[in-house]
Enzyme design. Sequence first.
Site, PDB file in Angstrom:
ATOM      1  N   SER A  69      69.662  26.434  52.901  1.00  0.00           N
ATOM      2  CA  SER A  69      69.329  24.524  52.449  1.00  0.00           C
ATOM      3  C   SER A  69      69.333  23.727  53.507  1.00  0.00           C
ATOM      4  CB  SER A  69      69.899  24.597  51.371  1.00  0.00           C
ATOM      5  OG  SER A  69      69.075  23.418  50.091  1.00  0.00           O
ATOM      6  N   ASP A 120      65.270  27.716  47.514  1.00  0.00           N
ATOM      7  CA  ASP A 120      66.427  27.531  48.095  1.00  0.00           C
ATOM      8  C   ASP A 120      66.997  28.640  47.754  1.00  0.00           C
ATOM      9  OD1 ASP A 120      69.572  26.458  48.476  1.00  0.00           O
ATOM     10  OD2 ASP A 120      68.319  24.513  47.697  1.00  0.00           O
TER      11      ASP A 120
END
Length: 307
Positions: free
Chosen positions: A79, A195
Amino acid sequence: MVLTKKGRLLLVLSLAVALMVSCRTATAPQSLDRILERPDRPKIALVLGGGAARGFAHVGVIRALEQGRVPIDMVVGTSVGSLIGAIYASDLNSFELEWTAFALEKEHLLDYGLMTALTGMGTVKGDKLENFVRAKVPVENIEDLKLPYAAVATDLNRGTRVVLRKGSIAKAVRASSAIPGVFQPVEYQDRLLVDGGVVDNIPISVAREMGADIVIAVDIGESVTNFNITNIFDVILQSVYIMFKENVAFGKRDADVLITPALENVGMFDFTRKKQVMQAGIDAARKVMPEIVSAVEGWTRGKGNKK
């Protein structure tokens, strides 16, 4: 406030002086210097976890490690960790990284759209994030970065971890940062990706697979307390980060050194406290310098015992 040319010059000079002074106060112990100058020294990986705006702490950590002359041989990120890691791996300059971070605002990364929310699978497309990476990283592909690098994403269809070590840097960061319910999933390399924090928010095992002898990991999601939840977007974000915290509860113990900046009450999209968050990263990294020395010395002793 608009600075004159002279004012800008004075600001740059004062920052440079402050940087030089701080460098003098953050030197590595002589024992660590001697070990790290050896050709057979350990390979050190920096693993950067996810946590949205709390990722500014990663910038502070990198600055402190650089000042302490701790070499970084590879970077692995999930991320926002993949974003900060990619920018650093392209230039190896914490000072430039700081300037980039201070100039970064939400509108540089988030392209909200009503039609995106109604017809897609997230409220944010992700084009802005991808374009930001292209603008800040001078090379196109991961293979061309100055350091070995990996971004971690999640295969939404299969529920598996995906380690991106080749191909487009911008696409890899976009995929690794596609928070479910917020960003649109990313179709890349024949997968639908979201993610990486869904399966591995602090990917220490990836660094081991890349050949790291010592792993320094940064956890920016330790505290998830948030009493400012007022809409569906906040609910989704808070739920996601609670899940991210739980999936690293045991895995992060595998780090040789774990850095946990004090980020209580810092919201996941709070871009107003950059300086405080960066300083928290600096403080946390400096605090664990003795642990880094111990880890390096321990690895060296172990290597000697095997001969």
